[in-house]
Enzyme design. Structure first.
Site, PDB file in Angstrom:
ATOM      1  N   ASP A  81       5.498   0.419  12.894  1.00 44.58           N
ATOM      2  CA  ASP A  81       5.896  -0.708  13.748  1.00 44.58           C
ATOM      3  C   ASP A  81       7.073  -0.224  14.587  1.00 44.58           C
ATOM      4  OD1 ASP A  81       4.124  -2.882  12.651  1.00 44.58           O
ATOM      5  OD2 ASP A  81       5.111  -2.215  10.828  1.00 44.58           O
ATOM      6  N   GLY A  97       9.179   1.140   8.630  1.00 50.31           N
ATOM      7  CA  GLY A  97       8.160   2.121   8.997  1.00 50.31           C
ATOM      8  C   GLY A  97       8.118   2.360  10.506  1.00 50.31           C
ATOM      9  N   GLU A  98       7.905   3.615  10.878  1.00 51.55           N
ATOM     10  CA  GLU A  98       7.708   3.927  12.308  1.00 51.55           C
ATOM     11  C   GLU A  98       6.382   3.393  12.815  1.00 51.55           C
ATOM     12  OE1 GLU A  98       8.147   8.120  12.901  1.00 51.55           O
ATOM     13  OE2 GLU A  98      10.330   7.968  12.991  1.00 51.55           O
ATOM     14  N   HIS A 109       4.083   1.288   2.151  1.00 53.58           N
ATOM     15  CA  HIS A 109       5.276   0.603   1.632  1.00 53.58           C
ATOM     16  C   HIS A 109       5.953   1.453   0.558  1.00 53.58           C
ATOM     17  CE1 HIS A 109       2.788  -3.009   2.924  1.00 53.58           C
ATOM     18  NE2 HIS A 109       3.933  -3.235   3.534  1.00 53.58           N
ATOM     19  N   HIS A 150       0.865  -1.184   0.000  1.00 54.20           N
ATOM     20  CA  HIS A 150       0.000   0.000   0.000  1.00 54.20           C
ATOM     21  C   HIS A 150       0.903   1.235   0.000  1.00 54.20           C
ATOM     22  CE1 HIS A 150       1.071   0.110   4.201  1.00 54.20           C
ATOM     23  NE2 HIS A 150       0.490  -1.056   4.413  1.00 54.20           N
TER      24      HIS A 150
HETATM   25  O1  PAF Z   1       7.071  -5.138   8.951  1.00 54.20           O
HETATM   26  C1  PAF Z   1       6.939  -6.147   8.216  1.00 54.20           C
HETATM   27  O2  PAF Z   1       6.268  -6.128   7.192  1.00 54.20           O
HETATM   28  C2  PAF Z   1       7.625  -7.451   8.621  1.00 54.20           C
HETATM   29  O3  PAF Z   1       7.650  -7.612  10.011  1.00 54.20           O
HETATM   30  C3  PAF Z   1       9.050  -7.584   8.032  1.00 54.20           C
HETATM   31  C4  PAF Z   1       9.984  -6.508   8.559  1.00 54.20           C
HETATM   32  C5  PAF Z   1       8.981  -7.509   6.513  1.00 54.20           C
HETATM   33  C6  PAF Z   1       9.642  -8.936   8.420  1.00 54.20           C
HETATM   34  O4  PAF Z   1       8.887 -10.000   7.931  1.00 54.20           O
END
Ligand code: PAF
Length: 291
Positions: A154, A151-152, A41, A38
């Protein structure tokens, strides 16, 4: 029109492409993803492109970060649409390994960042960060990037990856990119696709609660008062279970002591809660006004 990215599925093919890019002096930028791409990303990719000359995006739905009762089997997989998106966004290489490529038969090497992985989401999803650091370490070894963007959204994951890179001395710059949001404030996530129409209407109340608590702490409210109000907002908005709404130190992820925070202090508010069966997470930074 952009050229289609090179599609590679094996580490051997990937290494040969990366070797040739490095031979031409390229700095390699990397964005690991689980696909179902999306705008969030694509913002990570745009950041990677600013900081490198040759970009690799991996798409791998990593089984080790899902518990048996979680959504691995139904996690959205849209390989063709993802490649179309990445072509339009000017990605150079898409790495699409299968499970055997990442976890060869008999593979028993894992990476665990202790402490930071055991709090917040680590309490509710104990397997999760263990799987994330294991797969990201393997992907780093495959891709050999100079810079990787996360990404922040996560936030805990980002801090754990930073610690892993520091501890294992990976020669990779880790860059955090700010969270992309829908017009009503909902943080973009591949899992938003699971929300029912009714739940989608309530979903932005989590970001509203975080903003309200941040605003109150920044202007001198006690941490406990701001969090209690935020919890009430989330609970009254149709969320069925709140795992946490907490104010933490951004580096250590330790909860802040109660009381007003010191002038100039920069902290972070994190939340995780369920709408129906969908678990949403979000976070924002705050800074206490004054000096
Ligand atoms: O944030 C994500 O999409 C996943 O945790 C990652 C970093 C691709 C690891 O599988």
């Amino acid at each position: 029109m952009n050229e289609a990215p090179i599609i590679v599925r094996s580490v051997e093919e990937l290494r040969s492409v990366i070797k040739s890019a490095k031979k031409h002096g390229s700095r390699i930028g990397f964005v690991p993803t689980m696909g179902a791409l999306h705008a969030g990303h694509l913002a990570l990719l745009a950041r990677a492109k600013q900081m490198s000359d040759f970009t690799v995006v991996s798409i791998f739905v990593n089984p080790t970060q899902f518990a048996p009762n979680e959504d691995f089997d139904v996690y959205p997989r849209h390989e063709a649409a993802d490649i179309t998106c990445l072509t339009a966004a000017g990605c150079d290489v898409v790495y699409l390994p299968d499970v055997k490529e990442i976890y060869p038969a008999g593979s028993t090497t894992n990476v665990r960042v202790e402490g930071l992985s055991d709090v917040l989401d680590g309490v509710y999803r104990p397997h999760f960060f263990y799987g994330v650091t294991t797969v990201v370490a393997r992907l780093f070894i495959h891709v050999q990037p100079d810079v990787a963007v996360f990404g922040e959204k996560d936030y805990q994951q980002l801090q754990i990856i930073r610690r892993m890179v520091r501890d294992l001395k990976f020669d990779i710059d880790i860059v955090g990119a700010s969270t992309q949001r829908e017009a009503d404030g909902l943080a973009l996530s591949s899992r938003n696709a699971y929300l029912s129409a009714q739940d989608r209407i309530s979903a932005n109340r989590m970001s509203f609660a975080l903003h309200r608590a941040a605003c109150r702490i920044s202007t001198g409210a006690k941490v406990s008062d701001a969090l209690a109000e935020g919890q009430t907002i989330i609970a009254q908005s149709g969320f069925s279970k709140i795992d946490y709404l907490t104010a933490i130190d951004p580096g250590t992820l330790e909860p802040l002591p109660d009381g007003p925070v010191a002038a100039g202090y920069r902290g972070r508010l994190l939340a995780a809660a369920y709408l129906g069966n969908t678990r949403l997470i979000d976070n924002i930074g705050f800074e206490r006004s004054g000096s």
